[in-house]
Design a protein around this motif. Structure first.
Motif, short mmCIF file in Angstrom:
data_model
loop_
_atom_site.label_atom_id
_atom_site.label_comp_id
_atom_site.label_asym_id
_atom_site.label_seq_id
_atom_site.Cartn_x
_atom_site.Cartn_y
_atom_site.Cartn_z
N LEU A 134 -0.88 -0.94 -4.45
CA LEU A 134 -2.25 -0.48 -4.24
C LEU A 134 -2.31 0.93 -3.67
O LEU A 134 -3.32 1.33 -3.10
N ALA A 135 -1.25 1.70 -3.82
CA ALA A 135 -1.23 3.05 -3.25
C ALA A 135 -2.09 4.00 -4.06
O ALA A 135 -2.24 3.86 -5.27
N LEU B 239 -6.78 4.91 -7.99
CA LEU B 239 -6.12 3.69 -7.56
C LEU B 239 -5.51 3.06 -8.80
O LEU B 239 -6.18 2.87 -9.80
N ASP C 155 2.62 2.39 -5.98
CA ASP C 155 1.62 2.14 -7.01
C ASP C 155 2.16 1.23 -8.11
O ASP C 155 1.53 1.03 -9.12
N THR D 10 0.82 -1.21 0.00
CA THR D 10 0.00 0.00 0.00
C THR D 10 0.85 1.26 0.00
O THR D 10 0.32 2.36 0.02
#
Length: 187
Positions: free
Chosen positions: A169-170, A182, A46, A43
């Motif tokens: 998932l950042a 996202l 990306d 997280t």
């Protein structure tokens, strides 16, 4: 998701598992025909990437390695595509490339991953509370195929290292309009 948030991805549910080295990961299948790849949940980044079969520096993985060149749905990204970081860190003119660094267990141990960007189909499979298994396909996912993978995955468990890459998932600020998106890959 830098590729297809317009698809109905709000319903994607995938079981989270924990590996021997403390990483949490999800199983997904990439390409056609699908190849299983367990990816660590991240997280703080990306960037989504998996180790490629044509890696020159590889870390041990207990699963078959992703080979985009053998899959019908893989498309390499041009270095001129708007999602490609500019300039390419390797100066290649034919394929979009990336490079990312992670800190190791000891702060002086920098770990680097580099490779090529492309697109493929990601399939998530889930069985929620004993219900029938469901498959959710997301097309045109932008991700990296790791070629040089200087990464310490820690001591291996009895069945080997189950993790073949990273699921970024950042939330990142979009430079175009200030909105947040996202993304499953750098872009």
């Amino acid at each position: 998701m830098s590729s297809s948030l317009c698809q109905n991805t709000s319903g994607i549910m995938a079981p989270v598992k924990r590996s021997f080295n403390g990483f949490f990961y999800v199983e997904l299948w990439i390409g056609t025909p699908p190849v299983r790849a367990n990816v660590a949940i991240d997280t703080g980044s990306d960037l989504t990437w998996v180790q490629s079969a044509d890696c020159t520096k590889c870390f041990p993985v207990a699963l078959p390695i992703y080979d985009g060149m053998k899959l019908a749905t893989y498309i390499a990204m041009s270095p001129h595509h708007p999602l490609c970081p500019d300039p390419s860190p390797f100066g290649h003119n034919d394929t979009c490339t990336y490079e990312v660094s992670y800190l190791g267990e000891h702060l002086e141990e920098e770990q680097n991953i580099s490779g090529q960007f492309g697109w493929d189909v990601f399939t998530f499979k889930s069985e929620i509370r004993g219900q029938q298994e469901q498959q959710q396909r997301v097309t045109n996912v932008t991700f990296g195929s790791g070629i040089v993978n200087h990464l310490d995955t820690g001591p291996e468990g009895t069945e080997g290292n189950p993790i073949a890459g990273n699921l970024g998932l950042a939330y990142m600020e979009s430079s175009n309009n200030g909105s947040q998106t996202l993304r499953l890959a750098a872009g």
